[in-house]
Design an enzyme around this catalytic site. Structure first.
Site, PDB file in Angstrom:
ATOM      1  N   VAL A   3      25.118 -20.796 -67.197  1.00  0.00           N
ATOM      2  CA  VAL A   3      24.329 -22.022 -67.310  1.00  0.00           C
ATOM      3  C   VAL A   3      24.348 -22.521 -68.760  1.00  0.00           C
ATOM      4  CG1 VAL A   3      22.063 -23.080 -66.970  1.00  0.00           C
ATOM      5  CG2 VAL A   3      22.882 -21.346 -65.370  1.00  0.00           C
ATOM      6  N   GLU A  33      12.297 -27.244 -64.622  1.00  0.00           N
ATOM      7  CA  GLU A  33      12.898 -27.835 -63.414  1.00  0.00           C
ATOM      8  C   GLU A  33      14.007 -26.953 -62.849  1.00  0.00           C
ATOM      9  OE1 GLU A  33      12.225 -31.134 -61.678  1.00  0.00           O
ATOM     10  OE2 GLU A  33      13.226 -29.706 -60.370  1.00  0.00           O
ATOM     11  N   VAL A  36      13.811 -23.750 -59.952  1.00  0.00           N
ATOM     12  CA  VAL A  36      13.827 -23.851 -58.488  1.00  0.00           C
ATOM     13  C   VAL A  36      14.874 -24.872 -58.042  1.00  0.00           C
ATOM     14  CG1 VAL A  36      12.483 -24.329 -56.406  1.00  0.00           C
ATOM     15  CG2 VAL A  36      11.332 -23.409 -58.426  1.00  0.00           C
ATOM     16  N   GLY A  54      18.125 -25.173 -58.368  1.00  0.00           N
ATOM     17  CA  GLY A  54      19.253 -25.580 -59.211  1.00  0.00           C
ATOM     18  C   GLY A  54      19.057 -26.980 -59.750  1.00  0.00           C
ATOM     19  N   ILE A  87      18.508 -29.733 -58.032  1.00  0.00           N
ATOM     20  CA  ILE A  87      17.696 -30.620 -57.187  1.00  0.00           C
ATOM     21  C   ILE A  87      16.390 -30.962 -57.894  1.00  0.00           C
ATOM     22  CG2 ILE A  87      16.531 -30.868 -54.957  1.00  0.00           C
ATOM     23  CD1 ILE A  87      18.264 -28.521 -53.943  1.00  0.00           C
ATOM     24  N   GLY A 103      31.822 -14.641 -55.469  1.00  0.00           N
ATOM     25  CA  GLY A 103      30.990 -14.828 -56.646  1.00  0.00           C
ATOM     26  C   GLY A 103      29.623 -15.420 -56.350  1.00  0.00           C
ATOM     27  N   GLU A 120      25.707 -11.057 -56.361  1.00  0.00           N
ATOM     28  CA  GLU A 120      25.990 -10.124 -57.447  1.00  0.00           C
ATOM     29  C   GLU A 120      26.335  -8.747 -56.886  1.00  0.00           C
ATOM     30  OE1 GLU A 120      23.832 -10.568 -60.901  1.00  0.00           O
ATOM     31  OE2 GLU A 120      22.807 -12.401 -60.275  1.00  0.00           O
ATOM     32  N   ASP A 142      14.035 -13.450 -55.222  1.00  0.00           N
ATOM     33  CA  ASP A 142      14.416 -14.719 -55.832  1.00  0.00           C
ATOM     34  C   ASP A 142      13.696 -15.877 -55.132  1.00  0.00           C
ATOM     35  OD1 ASP A 142      16.651 -16.373 -57.434  1.00  0.00           O
ATOM     36  OD2 ASP A 142      16.545 -17.173 -55.397  1.00  0.00           O
ATOM     37  N   LYS A 171      10.524 -18.523 -56.455  1.00  0.00           N
ATOM     38  CA  LYS A 171      10.625 -19.978 -56.382  1.00  0.00           C
ATOM     39  C   LYS A 171       9.480 -20.594 -55.583  1.00  0.00           C
ATOM     40  CE  LYS A 171      15.630 -19.881 -57.046  1.00  0.00           C
ATOM     41  NZ  LYS A 171      16.921 -19.713 -56.348  1.00  0.00           N
TER      42      LYS A 171
END
Lengths: 428, 428
Positions: free
Chosen positions: A14, A129, A132, A134, A136, A187, A190, A201, A205
């Site tokens: 990122v 932002e 949660v 990505g 969006i 990919g 993980e 995860d 969120k």
């Protein structure tokens, strides 16, 4: 033209995406927003990344705290991840009066309230932002465009890895193991997939979304969480024949008894908008008393999508800085209880392996009746070589507590070999 | 706690919804945002509405300009609609230094640039989230969360009336006339449905979205607009057999030659997310260079949805007022040309009625070849009693200009009785 100096900590995927956007769009941001966003400092422990990204050595450091204490840095981006050093970094940056942007869901879902309070006290902003969905836009619509509403429900597909796996278990009949292996090869998962497949995860969120939507702090440990590790291709296939799709849903609902918040595999009607969200895409459904149902859809992961959200936050922080604007503080003004999962009321899909003897069905049905759980449908599948049969029940709406008592009692029956699956069914 | 006085002009359906939200949620807004939003003045020419809504006569007037000149009013909501008196009202309110919120798409799509400039000059804000997509947050995400992106395309279903009609033409085989009659009976279409069925409503909305997404002023008269009035159930049915759904799409794309902007019935793949947007729902697809594809979905009309967006804007304006914040000005910094429709390159579905003579197909195919239009598929339907047959062509990507020359030439052939349909096909 206002110059805003950015300090970027963490040059992973990122981080690399953020560097790319800042370089590619610098002139656009100058022209459109009268902002000159400069990458003033970068920090990473892995110093090889500096040259990989072609960064000027003069702006690079392996010491995040040196970056934070640099008086030239206006906005700090934290992309370290996790709740260890990242927490210290964010806290120190806020303490130093920096605007902070983070993509760190684990951090925001555990210490978000404390950090947001610290930001408010210092009169700076902490934006998240990218934590949660990505790229969006979902945190911002909840904090701004949808504020006229009493939000009664937020739910969605917020983990791309498991949605990829479920899509291929459903469309190609893959087993859990094969779907995971494929996701890892591509990919999308993980080497240690626990955080995705066990639901942590998604839990982080939905805790973040619920906190904003319901104006009440919810932390990750308050989310009842079940992953997809025990989900079998058999149940995914049965779901399809019954007109359902299995999705790992993160659900937060406002009820009279408090916030109902949970992550688990869920059967939803195949015709529902969320059913057609496939692969690594995410979608978040928000229901408000005025707006009705709205949905936000897009890529939930990937360098570009997450970097889009991070840089979007940087631009907002830079605008506020340029205009000397006060920024929005924490709006968690309410203190709502979390409703225990045992008080949940929904429909249930149950698959059991039983001895194929006469009277089995009657005996089992009695157990449901004894606990006031009424049945929507019963399906018996053919007898196996070992003399066992498969029975599938779908209940009407029932309390989780009652279902658990039913299951305990059924397990005690000698005709019941195995309770093979319990999947919650949501009509949406 | 900051008290913000609201002046509401226009007490139609949406206005009634706004009154309801302000009444029902006044305490919530106080608690969550430290804002006391008071309905200080209301104006409507139809004074019967004051009593219908149970409003205090002391705050009611039939003179919008009296409301605007009231020094107590901080935020003016314009819900008159249209481009006549509404324009004067908005201009006067901005001139008086009021924050203005409007749901008026026709006004914003024709005079938006001038009004936004006037607002900027006065240091106030003109907000218009409700002008597109009802309650769906779309203007705000484009102006804020997605700013890191170069937006390359915005497209969507932005008219609920026609989407309702198309859904039922597709699912139940209704004719255009029957679908319209049903929409009117249900209150989804007006007695004079022109603005919806001829595409002007969608054209206004896509002009607004394109202006924001591409940072360049686009007005409604620059949008190539075709409605659904001539769409037949026959073509909707053929589309389905070929794996397409027909939607009235509003499309804006950034190309090297400028902005491609248009509204027309469009065949899209049945598997695409937009295909499953049914009934009066709206959905807007936004593609950015970093974020990829995102979609915003929800109720495109209705009192609650539109009022949600209006009051959301009021809260934003009130927050800026409370914090004495500078508000975001117009970001239409670029001046991009509009690409003429003749330069469009897409795929085309053509249905023709021809004499069923040998050699017809060859003769027609020659015409396509002569203009370098290559064909993806040809389908010939059975011969009718009058000796005519139906031929359907779907082309590969071709320039609109070439297609128009092909059609002109085909029309000149004596074997061609009628060019019954031309529908653009978008792969998305």
């Amino acid at each position: 033209m206002k110059t805003v100096n950015i300090g970027l900590i963490g040059l992973g995927t990122v981080g690399g995406g953020v560097v790319g956007i800042l370089q590619d769009h610098q002139e656009d941001f100058q022209r459109h927003y009268a902002l000159d966003l400069r990458l003033a400092r970068v920090a990473d422990r892995n110093t090889a990344r500096f040259t990989q990204l072609g960064l000027d050595p003069a702006i690079c450091t392996d010491d995040a705290f040196a970056l934070i204490s640099d008086p030239d840095v206006d906005v700090v981006i934290e992309l370290i991840g996790g709740t260890g050093v990242a927490k210290d970094v964010v806290a120190a940056a806020l303490e130093a009066g920096k605007r902070v942007v983070t993509a760190n869901k684990a951090l925001m879902a555990s210490s978000g309230h404390t950090l947001l309070k610290a930001a408010e006290d210092r009169g700076v902003e902490l934006r998240f932002e990218a934590s949660v969905g990505g790229g969006i836009p979902i945190i911002e619509p909840l904090k701004h465009a949808l504020t006229a509403n009493k939000i009664t429900r937020v739910l969605g597909i917020v983990n791309g890895t498991t949605n990829y796996m479920l899509t291929h278990m459903s469309e190609r009949g893959l087993s859990y193991d094969d779907a995971l292996a494929e996701a890892q090869a591509k990919g999308y998962a993980e080497a240690d997939p626990s955080a995705d497949v066990d639901g942590a995860d998604a839990a982080a969120k939905i805790a973040i979304l619920a906190s904003i939507a319901f104006h009440s702090t919810v932390t990750i440990d308050q989310v009842h969480t079940e992953g997809i590790r025990n989900l079998s291709a058999t149940d995914v296939a049965y779901a399809a024949t019954m007109g359902y799709t299995v999705k790992l849903l993160a659900i937060a609902q406002l009820t009279d008894e408090g916030i109902d918040i949970r992550v688990h595999p869920t059967m939803i009607p195949a015709g529902h908008q969320l059913s057609s969200v496939k692969g690594v895409y995410n979608a978040i459904y928000v229901t408000g008393d005025a707006v009705g149902d709205t949905m936000f859809f897009g890529e939930g992961a990937g360098a570009g999508a997450a970097a889009s959200a991070v840089v979007g936050d940087v631009i907002e922080a830079a605008r506020a800085l340029a205009d000397n604007n006060t920024t929005l503080g924490c709006t968690c003004t309410d203190d709502l209880p979390i409703r225990p999962i045992t008080e949940l009321e929904t429909c249930y899909y149950l698959r059991m392996i039983v001895d194929d003897k006469s009277g089995v069905l009657a005996k089992m049905t009695e157990v449901f009746a004894a606990h006031d759980v009424s049945l929507d449908s019963i399906m018996q599948q053919g007898v196996a070589h070992d003399g066992t049969a498969e029975i599938i029940y779908v209940t009407h709406r029932a309390r989780e507590e009652a279902i658990r008592r039913v299951l305990a009692e059924l397990e005690g029956l000698d005709v019941v070999t195995e309770i093979a699956a319990l999947i919650r069914v949501e009509a949406l």
